[in-house]
Design an enzyme around this catalytic site. Sequence first.
Site, mmCIF file in Angstrom:
data_model
loop_
_atom_site.group_PDB
_atom_site.id
_atom_site.type_symbol
_atom_site.label_atom_id
_atom_site.label_comp_id
_atom_site.label_asym_id
_atom_site.label_seq_id
_atom_site.Cartn_x
_atom_site.Cartn_y
_atom_site.Cartn_z
ATOM 1 N N SER A 45 0.371 -1.407 0.043
ATOM 2 C CA SER A 45 0.205 -0.074 -0.141
ATOM 3 C C SER A 45 0.833 0.943 0.121
ATOM 4 O O SER A 45 1.768 1.465 -1.026
ATOM 5 C CB SER A 45 -1.075 -0.278 1.240
ATOM 6 O OG SER A 45 -2.264 1.040 1.178
ATOM 7 N N ASP A 197 -5.863 -4.833 -1.756
ATOM 8 C CA ASP A 197 -5.028 -4.667 -0.714
ATOM 9 C C ASP A 197 -3.870 -5.295 0.154
ATOM 10 O O ASP A 197 -4.595 -6.648 0.533
ATOM 11 C CB ASP A 197 -5.339 -3.881 0.341
ATOM 12 C CG ASP A 197 -4.186 -2.672 1.417
ATOM 13 O OD1 ASP A 197 -3.603 -3.310 1.668
ATOM 14 O OD2 ASP A 197 -3.992 -1.012 0.774
#
Length: 358
Positions: A45, A197
């Site tokens: 991320s 994610d």
Amino acid sequence: MTRKERKRIDLALQGGGSHGALTWGVLDRLLEEERLEIDGVSGTSAGAMNAVVLADGLHRGGRDAAREALHRFWKGVSDAARFSPIQRTPLDRLLGNDSLDHSPSYLFFESLTQLIPPAKLNPMGINPLRDLVSELVDFERVNACRKVKVFVTATNVRTGRATIFRQPELTADSVMASACLPFMFPAVEIDGEAYWDGGYSGNPALYPLVDDQGCRDLVVVQVNPLVRRSLPDSARDIINRVNEITFNSSLIKELRSIQLLQQLIDAEGLEMEAYRAMRLHLIHAEHDVEQLSASSKMNAEWDFISRLHAQGRSWAEQWLEAHFDALGERSTFDLNAVFQDTFRPCRPAEPPSNGGGT
């Protein structure tokens, strides 16, 4: 000082929205340290974004260019956020509260994402962050970079397992896959697979660095709190704490695996596995991150980002002062102390003696 004379480290960079500016501060200070060489970086991320920006800058012009590239990226994040409808309230600005917990626009958007799938909420797929990454990061340079190895983690939606993207196949899509929160954005498709994610499966993934024989000192830069002293007492606090536990669980499991591997190497004398005996280090300040609200991960105002950057530099400065001499010698992050409740390998019991009889 030559490259061979420098102490070499691998870096594992957690994700955390705008709290990734803490990691920017850490990197900024480490890049100033001529006694260090960054060998590999694994990021998820915001950590993945820091990693590719770092590699781009290093390939283009070395340490100074990398520091400048990171500054330019985070300033770009802040500038883009000025046009977001999600902002702090005037009272929060007056009181110096960095949280968005009282922002009507944030609360409305948070509720909306729980009810409407992102494909319908954002049918045009508008993502200013992707535009920024594509504009500021030259992925040809990232993939050509030989000064640092880069690993980016995303979660395969179908299998639930971590996928590691690495040079020479890193793209803006792989970075955005690593940062794709499923309640905010549609899954990112790469080669027919859908990704969310990377924090769900590796925040960040450590095993690419453990498997790499080039460096034995692994430094984890942690921006998410493992411990909160106060119990959550509202629905939002409960959800936020569940998310923190979820996004830390993959890191905890990998650290447990490393601990078990080290214990097996020591207990059984596994010479073929000895190269995996990492020296582990942690750059983190539990008190600092515990003071940050979960909603402030959406706050990208430059004053807030700058303060996080300064905090991160302070973390790195204190860590270097306390632990630089240990690099190449020993771990400064004691996994046995952290995981006292885990099982330990043991040698088989010796067969009882029969006293020489038959």
